[in-house]
Design a protein around this motif. Structure first.
Motif, short mmCIF file in Angstrom:
data_model
loop_
_atom_site.label_atom_id
_atom_site.label_comp_id
_atom_site.label_asym_id
_atom_site.label_seq_id
_atom_site.Cartn_x
_atom_site.Cartn_y
_atom_site.Cartn_z
N ARG A 157 4.00 -13.21 -2.38
CA ARG A 157 3.30 -14.49 -2.27
C ARG A 157 1.92 -14.38 -2.91
NH1 ARG A 157 5.35 -13.21 2.29
NH2 ARG A 157 3.45 -12.67 3.38
N GLU A 158 1.48 -15.49 -3.43
CA GLU A 158 0.13 -15.59 -3.98
C GLU A 158 -0.67 -16.51 -3.08
OE1 GLU A 158 -0.84 -16.14 -8.43
OE2 GLU A 158 -0.93 -18.16 -7.56
N TRP A 159 -1.93 -16.14 -2.81
CA TRP A 159 -2.79 -16.94 -1.94
C TRP A 159 -4.20 -16.91 -2.50
CZ3 TRP A 159 -6.64 -15.05 1.68
CH2 TRP A 159 -7.17 -16.05 2.52
N VAL A 160 -4.84 -18.06 -2.55
CA VAL A 160 -6.23 -18.16 -3.01
C VAL A 160 -7.09 -18.37 -1.77
CG1 VAL A 160 -7.87 -19.40 -4.45
CG2 VAL A 160 -5.49 -19.13 -5.22
N ASN A 161 -8.03 -17.43 -1.53
CA ASN A 161 -8.87 -17.52 -0.34
C ASN A 161 -9.98 -18.55 -0.56
OD1 ASN A 161 -10.95 -16.28 -1.80
ND2 ASN A 161 -10.72 -14.30 -0.78
N GLY A 215 -12.18 -18.46 -3.58
CA GLY A 215 -11.55 -18.64 -4.88
C GLY A 215 -10.87 -17.40 -5.43
N GLU A 216 -10.83 -16.32 -4.65
CA GLU A 216 -10.17 -15.08 -5.09
C GLU A 216 -8.67 -15.18 -4.82
OE1 GLU A 216 -13.63 -11.83 -4.03
OE2 GLU A 216 -12.31 -12.54 -2.42
N THR A 217 -7.89 -14.76 -5.79
CA THR A 217 -6.44 -14.76 -5.63
C THR A 217 -5.99 -13.44 -5.03
OG1 THR A 217 -6.22 -16.20 -7.55
CG2 THR A 217 -4.24 -15.03 -6.84
N LYS A 218 -5.19 -13.53 -3.99
CA LYS A 218 -4.65 -12.36 -3.30
C LYS A 218 -3.13 -12.42 -3.37
CE LYS A 218 -8.66 -11.02 -1.58
NZ LYS A 218 -9.28 -9.73 -1.77
N TYR A 219 -2.51 -11.24 -3.37
CA TYR A 219 -1.06 -11.15 -3.40
C TYR A 219 -0.57 -10.35 -2.20
CZ TYR A 219 -1.69 -12.82 -8.10
OH TYR A 219 -2.05 -13.58 -9.18
#
Length: 125
Positions: free
Chosen positions: A68-72, A75-79
């Motif tokens: 899954r991809e998530w933007v905190n 604005g940082e993208t986390k996987y």
């Protein structure tokens, strides 16, 4: 994909959110030189697959890897990755030999008294 090992932990089914999303976690410890403790998630109707299993059993778990991809908020993208189970099989029956009939003790066999050492087979070898 599959993972094989001994069940270390089976968690209770937990329900999340208003839609009733269900999740149940299982930890399988592999039996290799460097054992790994693999967390496997079972979701929705697959949670019930774990009802007949207990800690210590040898199992083979069919899994899918999920990402899954998530933007905190910054604005940082986390996987994030997860291991999701969809089938589980007991391996103990196959490896324990329970299906092989037991061999009777030696005293159950009668000695052959009428053995004639002079008789020979007529087999060509």
């Amino acid at each position: 994909m599959e993972v094989q090992g001994r069940i270390k932990m089976i968690d209770e089914t937990k329900t999340y959110g208003n839609n009733g999303f269900r999740k149940r976690e299982l930890v399988v410890t592999t039996e290799e030189q460097y054992p790994q403790h693999i967390l496997v998630e079972f979701v929705q109707d697959k949670c019930d697959l774990l009802n007949n299993y207990s800690v210590g059993q040898m199992v083979k778990v069919s899994i899918n890897l999920r990402g899954r991809e998530w933007v905190n908020p910054q604005g940082e993208t986390k996987y994030f990755n997860s291991v999701q189970g969809w089938r589980i099989e007991n391996l103990q029956e196959e490896t324990s030999g329970e299906n092989i009939p037991p061999v009777p003790p030696m005293e159950a066999f009668e000695p052959a008294d009428d053995l004639n050492e002079g008789d020979h087979d007529d087999l060509p070898f």
